[in-house]
Scaffold this active site. Structure first.
Site, PDB file in Angstrom:
ATOM      1  N   LYS A 186     -13.839   7.425  -0.691  1.00  9.63           N
ATOM      2  CA  LYS A 186     -13.364   7.447   0.794  1.00  9.63           C
ATOM      3  C   LYS A 186     -12.581   8.545   1.166  1.00  9.63           C
ATOM      4  O   LYS A 186     -11.627   8.708   0.257  1.00  9.63           O
ATOM      5  CB  LYS A 186     -12.780   6.163   0.870  1.00  9.63           C
ATOM      6  CG  LYS A 186     -12.127   5.801   2.349  1.00  9.63           C
ATOM      7  CD  LYS A 186     -11.725   4.322   2.365  1.00  9.63           C
ATOM      8  CE  LYS A 186     -10.537   4.182   1.719  1.00  9.63           C
ATOM      9  NZ  LYS A 186      -9.883   2.748   1.694  1.00  9.63           N
TER      10      LYS A 186
ATOM     11  N   ALA B 280     -10.656  -3.257   8.842  1.00  8.53           N
ATOM     12  CA  ALA B 280     -12.271  -3.358   8.322  1.00  8.53           C
ATOM     13  C   ALA B 280     -12.900  -1.973   8.498  1.00  8.53           C
ATOM     14  O   ALA B 280     -14.189  -2.008   8.215  1.00  8.53           O
ATOM     15  CB  ALA B 280     -12.845  -4.466   9.164  1.00  8.53           C
ATOM     16  N   GLY B 281     -12.066  -0.929   8.721  1.00  2.71           N
ATOM     17  CA  GLY B 281     -12.915   0.614   8.743  1.00  2.71           C
ATOM     18  C   GLY B 281     -13.371   0.732   7.214  1.00  2.71           C
ATOM     19  O   GLY B 281     -14.814   1.389   7.477  1.00  2.71           O
ATOM     20  N   THR B 282     -12.737   0.542   6.332  1.00  4.46           N
ATOM     21  CA  THR B 282     -13.371   0.863   4.963  1.00  4.46           C
ATOM     22  C   THR B 282     -14.570   0.297   4.779  1.00  4.46           C
ATOM     23  O   THR B 282     -15.557   0.909   4.426  1.00  4.46           O
ATOM     24  CB  THR B 282     -12.257   0.609   4.176  1.00  4.46           C
ATOM     25  OG1 THR B 282     -11.012   1.420   4.395  1.00  4.46           O
ATOM     26  CG2 THR B 282     -12.798   0.868   2.643  1.00  4.46           C
TER      27      THR B 282
ATOM     28  N   HIS C 197      -1.570  -4.327  -4.845  1.00  4.86           N
ATOM     29  CA  HIS C 197      -2.459  -3.274  -4.550  1.00  4.86           C
ATOM     30  C   HIS C 197      -2.480  -2.428  -5.650  1.00  4.86           C
ATOM     31  O   HIS C 197      -3.593  -1.777  -5.753  1.00  4.86           O
ATOM     32  CB  HIS C 197      -1.792  -2.492  -3.229  1.00  4.86           C
ATOM     33  CG  HIS C 197      -2.633  -1.332  -2.827  1.00  4.86           C
ATOM     34  ND1 HIS C 197      -3.977  -1.426  -2.437  1.00  4.86           N
ATOM     35  CD2 HIS C 197      -2.413  -0.107  -2.875  1.00  4.86           C
ATOM     36  CE1 HIS C 197      -4.405  -0.157  -2.073  1.00  4.86           C
ATOM     37  NE2 HIS C 197      -3.509   0.730  -2.338  1.00  4.86           N
TER      38      HIS C 197
ATOM     39  N   ASP D  81      -8.076  -4.684   6.192  1.00 10.11           N
ATOM     40  CA  ASP D  81      -7.078  -4.612   7.362  1.00 10.11           C
ATOM     41  C   ASP D  81      -7.875  -4.103   8.843  1.00 10.11           C
ATOM     42  O   ASP D  81      -8.124  -5.149   9.351  1.00 10.11           O
ATOM     43  CB  ASP D  81      -6.100  -3.210   6.983  1.00 10.11           C
ATOM     44  CG  ASP D  81      -5.156  -3.098   7.990  1.00 10.11           C
ATOM     45  OD1 ASP D  81      -4.977  -3.896   8.884  1.00 10.11           O
ATOM     46  OD2 ASP D  81      -4.053  -2.572   7.887  1.00 10.11           O
TER      47      ASP D  81
ATOM     48  N   ARG E 288       0.771  -1.213   0.072  1.00 12.56           N
ATOM     49  CA  ARG E 288      -0.126   0.008  -0.036  1.00 12.56           C
ATOM     50  C   ARG E 288       0.646   1.281   0.152  1.00 12.56           C
ATOM     51  O   ARG E 288       0.566   2.270  -0.583  1.00 12.56           O
ATOM     52  CB  ARG E 288      -1.026   0.111   1.156  1.00 12.56           C
ATOM     53  CG  ARG E 288      -2.150  -1.000   0.971  1.00 12.56           C
ATOM     54  CD  ARG E 288      -3.188  -0.991   2.316  1.00 12.56           C
ATOM     55  NE  ARG E 288      -2.625  -1.744   3.164  1.00 12.56           N
ATOM     56  CZ  ARG E 288      -3.193  -1.658   4.376  1.00 12.56           C
ATOM     57  NH1 ARG E 288      -4.280  -1.174   4.553  1.00 12.56           N
ATOM     58  NH2 ARG E 288      -2.523  -2.579   5.291  1.00 12.56           N
ATOM     59  N   GLN E 289       2.230   1.130   0.543  1.00 12.38           N
ATOM     60  CA  GLN E 289       3.010   2.397   0.443  1.00 12.38           C
ATOM     61  C   GLN E 289       3.853   2.317  -0.841  1.00 12.38           C
ATOM     62  O   GLN E 289       4.859   1.873  -0.950  1.00 12.38           O
ATOM     63  CB  GLN E 289       3.983   2.396   1.861  1.00 12.38           C
ATOM     64  CG  GLN E 289       4.605   3.626   1.967  1.00 12.38           C
ATOM     65  CD  GLN E 289       3.728   4.851   2.151  1.00 12.38           C
ATOM     66  OE1 GLN E 289       2.982   4.673   2.924  1.00 12.38           O
ATOM     67  NE2 GLN E 289       4.264   5.881   1.555  1.00 12.38           N
TER      68      GLN E 289
HETATM   69  C1  R5P Z   1      -6.974   0.707   0.277  1.00 16.06           C
HETATM   70  O1  R5P Z   1      -6.359   1.330  -0.516  1.00 16.06           O
HETATM   71  C2  R5P Z   1      -7.228  -0.793   0.168  1.00 16.06           C
HETATM   72  O2  R5P Z   1      -7.696  -1.156  -0.882  1.00 16.06           O
HETATM   73  C3  R5P Z   1      -8.043  -0.888   1.439  1.00 16.06           C
HETATM   74  O3  R5P Z   1      -9.448  -0.502   1.162  1.00 16.06           O
HETATM   75  C4  R5P Z   1      -7.568  -0.771   2.825  1.00 16.06           C
HETATM   76  O4  R5P Z   1      -6.380  -1.336   2.926  1.00 16.06           O
HETATM   77  C5  R5P Z   1      -8.312  -1.496   3.881  1.00 16.06           C
HETATM   78  O5  R5P Z   1      -7.824  -0.993   5.105  1.00 16.06           O
HETATM   79  P1  R5P Z   1      -9.111  -1.059   6.355  1.00 16.06           P
HETATM   80  O6  R5P Z   1      -9.547  -2.418   6.319  1.00 16.06           O
HETATM   81  O7  R5P Z   1      -7.985  -0.794   7.449  1.00 16.06           O
HETATM   82  O8  R5P Z   1      -9.793   0.300   6.053  1.00 16.06           O
END
Ligand code: R5P
Length: 246
Positions: free
Chosen positions: A125, A157-159, A63, A155, A29-30
């Site tokens: 988002k 699950a916030g998103t 990613h 990760d 992701r980075q």
């Molecule tokens: C972000 O660009 C990824 O595609 C995922 O949406 C993100 O990494 C999910 O992270 P989390 O579950 O912490 O919101």
């Protein structure tokens, strides 16, 4: 580190060709310097792997596809669609609309919408700090629809949970999610259990540490096994893609 040490051992034991099979490519992701004084971790990991002497990388759902270009060696980039599409094909999708939980994932979600000839909606988002979703705006109509969110990583699950809230608020009948890599850090399990999402379908590219009745795990072992066989026999990897046009 273990992978690097194994590669080094193989190299020093005169291995002719070394392939690293990495179902989940961490640090992906980075992949860019999006603000001052941050690393480009995905490139650094690619550099370290190459320095270790590996000849080929096999991985799944990076990613960003461009990460392949961080390597100057062949990268077999497998697609989890080969696992998820047969699973979805057995279900009634007549009322389904696919959704991307962020703008970056639109291409991924669109491939499912195209394949099953269903509609696509996009969640916009906004993150103000890493690992925390500030707001989600739904672009598109989901009233009365069974929505399937498509993403590469879950990760915290916030998103997903925030996207599910926003979709239900916009009138969606139900929300499921389908993701490749189950990082599931922090309060992820509680977040999923307490969310409006009815089912979270993931692969086992990362072994799951906890349990939830909502989580369904599909194995990526066969896909990797076929890819390993095909590269070993100098056959096509593209043959493993469900549909080369999506
Ligand atoms: C972000 O660009 C990824 O595609 C995922 O949406 C993100 O990494 C999910 O992270 P989390 O579950 O912490 O919101």
């Amino acid at each position: 580190m273990e992978l690097l040490l194994m590669i080094d051992s193989a190299k020093r034991a005169s291995a002719g060709y070394i392939t690293a099979v990495i179902p989940y490519f961490g640090y992906a992701r980075q992949d860019r310097k999006d603000k001052p004084r941050v690393p480009i971790s995905a490139k650094l990991v690619a550099n370290i792997l190459q320095a270790s002497g590996v000849n080929r990388i096999m991985t799944m759902d990076l990613h960003a596809e461009q990460i392949q270009g961080f390597f100057d060696i062949p990268v077999d980039h497998l697609k989890s669609e080969a696992i998820f599409i047969p699973y979805l094909a057995k279900q009634d999708l007549s009322n389904v609309t696919f959704a991307s939980p962020d703008v970056g994932g639109v291409k991924r979600a669109r491939s499912y919408a195209k394949y099953f000839e269903r509609d696509l909606v996009i969640c916009d988002k906004e993150r103000r700090v890493a690992n925390e979703v500030a707001a989600i705006t739904v672009i598109g109509d989901v009233a009365g629809k069974d929505v399937i969110l498509i993403d590469d990583i879950i990760d915290t699950a916030g998103t997903l949970c925030k996207a599910a809230d926003a979709l239900i608020e916009k009138g969606a009948k139900s929300v499921k999610a389908m993701l490749t890599h189950a990082v599931l850090s922090g309060n992820a399990y509680d977040n999923i259990n307490n969310s409006l999402i009815t089912e979270v379908i993931v692969t086992d590219s990362i072994p799951l540490r906890g349990k939830s009745d909502k989580i369904v795990v599909l194995s990526c072992a066969k896909l990797f096994a076929r890819a390993i066989r095909n590269t070993h026999e100098y056959k096509s990897i593209a043959a493993l893609f469900v549909d080369k046009n999506i």
